[in-house]
Design a protein around this motif. Structure first.
Motif, PDB file in Angstrom:
ATOM      1  N   LYS A  23       0.827  -1.203   0.000  1.00  0.00           N
ATOM      2  CA  LYS A  23       0.000   0.000   0.000  1.00  0.00           C
ATOM      3  C   LYS A  23       0.867   1.261   0.000  1.00  0.00           C
ATOM      4  O   LYS A  23       0.523   2.269  -0.643  1.00  0.00           O
ATOM      5  N   MET A  24       1.984   1.204   0.708  1.00  0.00           N
ATOM      6  CA  MET A  24       2.902   2.342   0.708  1.00  0.00           C
ATOM      7  C   MET A  24       3.503   2.571  -0.675  1.00  0.00           C
ATOM      8  O   MET A  24       3.601   3.713  -1.150  1.00  0.00           O
ATOM      9  N   ALA A  25       3.882   1.477  -1.335  1.00  0.00           N
ATOM     10  CA  ALA A  25       4.459   1.594  -2.681  1.00  0.00           C
ATOM     11  C   ALA A  25       3.428   2.149  -3.659  1.00  0.00           C
ATOM     12  O   ALA A  25       3.742   3.023  -4.484  1.00  0.00           O
ATOM     13  N   GLU A  26       2.198   1.652  -3.566  1.00  0.00           N
ATOM     14  CA  GLU A  26       1.131   2.140  -4.450  1.00  0.00           C
ATOM     15  C   GLU A  26       0.908   3.640  -4.247  1.00  0.00           C
ATOM     16  O   GLU A  26       0.768   4.400  -5.213  1.00  0.00           O
ATOM     17  N   GLN A  27       0.880   4.062  -2.998  1.00  0.00           N
ATOM     18  CA  GLN A  27       0.666   5.485  -2.708  1.00  0.00           C
ATOM     19  C   GLN A  27       1.821   6.328  -3.234  1.00  0.00           C
ATOM     20  O   GLN A  27       1.605   7.424  -3.791  1.00  0.00           O
ATOM     21  N   LEU A  43       5.807  18.163  -3.167  1.00  0.00           N
ATOM     22  CA  LEU A  43       5.318  16.785  -3.102  1.00  0.00           C
ATOM     23  C   LEU A  43       6.391  15.819  -3.588  1.00  0.00           C
ATOM     24  O   LEU A  43       6.603  14.765  -2.983  1.00  0.00           O
ATOM     25  N   ALA A  44       7.062  16.168  -4.667  1.00  0.00           N
ATOM     26  CA  ALA A  44       8.108  15.299  -5.211  1.00  0.00           C
ATOM     27  C   ALA A  44       9.209  15.056  -4.183  1.00  0.00           C
ATOM     28  O   ALA A  44       9.672  13.926  -4.008  1.00  0.00           O
ATOM     29  N   ASN A  45       9.613  16.100  -3.487  1.00  0.00           N
ATOM     30  CA  ASN A  45      10.668  15.951  -2.479  1.00  0.00           C
ATOM     31  C   ASN A  45      10.201  15.102  -1.302  1.00  0.00           C
ATOM     32  O   ASN A  45      10.991  14.346  -0.720  1.00  0.00           O
ATOM     33  N   SER A  46       8.928  15.203  -0.946  1.00  0.00           N
ATOM     34  CA  SER A  46       8.408  14.406   0.173  1.00  0.00           C
ATOM     35  C   SER A  46       8.429  12.911  -0.164  1.00  0.00           C
ATOM     36  O   SER A  46       8.600  12.066   0.721  1.00  0.00           O
ATOM     37  N   ILE A  47       8.270  12.589  -1.442  1.00  0.00           N
ATOM     38  CA  ILE A  47       8.301  11.187  -1.877  1.00  0.00           C
ATOM     39  C   ILE A  47       9.697  10.607  -1.686  1.00  0.00           C
ATOM     40  O   ILE A  47       9.857   9.457  -1.265  1.00  0.00           O
ATOM     41  N   VAL A  48      10.702  11.393  -1.979  1.00  0.00           N
ATOM     42  CA  VAL A  48      12.086  10.949  -1.802  1.00  0.00           C
ATOM     43  C   VAL A  48      12.355  10.630  -0.335  1.00  0.00           C
ATOM     44  O   VAL A  48      12.963   9.603   0.002  1.00  0.00           O
ATOM     45  N   VAL A  49      11.877  11.491   0.552  1.00  0.00           N
ATOM     46  CA  VAL A  49      12.091  11.292   1.990  1.00  0.00           C
ATOM     47  C   VAL A  49      11.326  10.072   2.494  1.00  0.00           C
ATOM     48  O   VAL A  49      11.836   9.259   3.262  1.00  0.00           O
ATOM     49  N   LYS A  50      10.093   9.912   2.028  1.00  0.00           N
ATOM     50  CA  LYS A  50       9.223   8.820   2.474  1.00  0.00           C
ATOM     51  C   LYS A  50       9.798   7.451   2.127  1.00  0.00           C
ATOM     52  O   LYS A  50       9.519   6.453   2.818  1.00  0.00           O
ATOM     53  N   ASP A  51      10.622   7.396   1.102  1.00  0.00           N
ATOM     54  CA  ASP A  51      11.158   6.104   0.652  1.00  0.00           C
ATOM     55  C   ASP A  51      11.956   5.400   1.738  1.00  0.00           C
ATOM     56  O   ASP A  51      12.054   4.171   1.742  1.00  0.00           O
ATOM     57  N   ASP A  56      13.007   0.590   5.354  1.00  0.00           N
ATOM     58  CA  ASP A  56      13.056   0.031   6.711  1.00  0.00           C
ATOM     59  C   ASP A  56      12.071  -1.132   6.858  1.00  0.00           C
ATOM     60  O   ASP A  56      12.392  -2.153   7.478  1.00  0.00           O
ATOM     61  N   LEU A  57      10.875  -0.978   6.300  1.00  0.00           N
ATOM     62  CA  LEU A  57       9.876  -2.035   6.405  1.00  0.00           C
ATOM     63  C   LEU A  57      10.307  -3.267   5.620  1.00  0.00           C
ATOM     64  O   LEU A  57      10.130  -4.399   6.089  1.00  0.00           O
ATOM     65  N   ALA A  99       9.267   4.918  -7.860  1.00  0.00           N
ATOM     66  CA  ALA A  99       8.437   6.082  -7.533  1.00  0.00           C
ATOM     67  C   ALA A  99       9.328   7.278  -7.213  1.00  0.00           C
ATOM     68  O   ALA A  99       9.029   8.417  -7.607  1.00  0.00           O
ATOM     69  N   VAL A 100      10.427   7.026  -6.532  1.00  0.00           N
ATOM     70  CA  VAL A 100      11.396   8.095  -6.260  1.00  0.00           C
ATOM     71  C   VAL A 100      11.991   8.619  -7.565  1.00  0.00           C
ATOM     72  O   VAL A 100      12.143   9.826  -7.752  1.00  0.00           O
ATOM     73  N   ASP A 101      12.313   7.710  -8.474  1.00  0.00           N
ATOM     74  CA  ASP A 101      12.842   8.126  -9.778  1.00  0.00           C
ATOM     75  C   ASP A 101      11.832   8.997 -10.520  1.00  0.00           C
ATOM     76  O   ASP A 101      12.201   9.987 -11.175  1.00  0.00           O
ATOM     77  N   LEU A 102      10.558   8.639 -10.427  1.00  0.00           N
ATOM     78  CA  LEU A 102       9.508   9.455 -11.042  1.00  0.00           C
ATOM     79  C   LEU A 102       9.467  10.845 -10.408  1.00  0.00           C
ATOM     80  O   LEU A 102       9.328  11.856 -11.099  1.00  0.00           O
ATOM     81  N   ALA A 103       9.576  10.879  -9.086  1.00  0.00           N
ATOM     82  CA  ALA A 103       9.572  12.162  -8.382  1.00  0.00           C
ATOM     83  C   ALA A 103      10.765  13.027  -8.801  1.00  0.00           C
ATOM     84  O   ALA A 103      10.648  14.255  -8.936  1.00  0.00           O
TER      85      ALA A 103
END
Length: 219
Positions: A23-27, A43-51, A56-57, A99-103
């Motif tokens: 679900k995290m990857a999909e989001q 938003l793009a920068n937040s995606i990089v951080v969220k990765d 960790d998971l 997703a990070v690459d897309l961001a």
């Protein structure tokens, strides 16, 4: 608690972790495409951080699988569940990386005016997200039949990508000033095409759980 009951409980905990990762990857994918469409750099920068949370998971899932194999010594279908679950978590983490690459494509394009309406990229993303949802449900239900459906959906992504490639190639040939952004958009399309491949890899693991056979659904 009896040994079998304890093991089943631990397997369920593992499934929940994998579902959370999925679900995290999909989001992340959905948000990355939105950042590109809306040229939302924050938003793009937040995606990089969220990765980092996805990483960790995935590491936690790996440790869980290794511990269960070492302590429970599963065999047959139980062992396949652990092996497949571990590999699915790897594919989901790699999807998060894409997703990070897309961001990062969004960040590189910045506020520059888009050279074309972004129609096909959201279409590809929508199919990928649906494939993830189908794959996660099939993983929980051990539904081998869903693998064929996911493979057909990946074929649709490939067709869209082929069309985008041709369109962007024409744009670059007609106006050299558009080459840089066209290449970025081509990268974004390629990342989404690769995401479809990872989804079919997940489908292959579902087949493996069901019957112990390895199939190449990307052929």
């Amino acid at each position: 608690m009896p040994t079998r009951q304890k093991f089943d409980h631990e397997l369920e905990d593992l499934r929940l972790k994998i579902l959370t990762l999925g679900k995290m990857a999909e989001q992340q994918i959905a948000l990355a495409v939105n950042s590109l469409i809306n040229q939302d750099l924050e938003l793009a920068n937040s995606i990089v951080v969220k990765d980092l949370e996805l990483n960790d998971l995935r590491a936690d899932i790996e440790e869980t699988c290794i511990l269960l194999i070492a302590t429970q010594q599963p065999f047959a279908r139980d062992l396949r569940k652990l092996v497949a679950g571990f590999k699915i978590s790897i594919y989901l983490e790699r999807m998060g990386d894409l997703a990070v690459d897309l961001a990062k494509v969004s960040i590189r394009i910045g506020q520059e005016k888009l050279i074309k309406p972004l129609v096909d990229i959201p279409r590809m993303s929508g199919i990928v997200q649906e494939m993830i949802r189908i794959g996660l449900k099939a993983y929980v239900d051990e539904d081998c039949g869903a693998a064929a459906e996911m493979s057909l959906m990946d074929d649709e992504i490939d067709k869209i990508y082929s069309g985008v490639f041709g369109e962007l190639k024409t744009i670059m040939m007609e106006n050299p000033n558009n080459v840089t952004q066209a290449n970025y958009l081509l990268f974004a399309s390629r990342f989404l095409e690769r995401l479809g491949d990872y989804c079919t890899n997940i489908a292959e693991e579902i087949v493996y759980i069901c019957n112990g056979k390895r199939m190449d659904l990307n052929e």
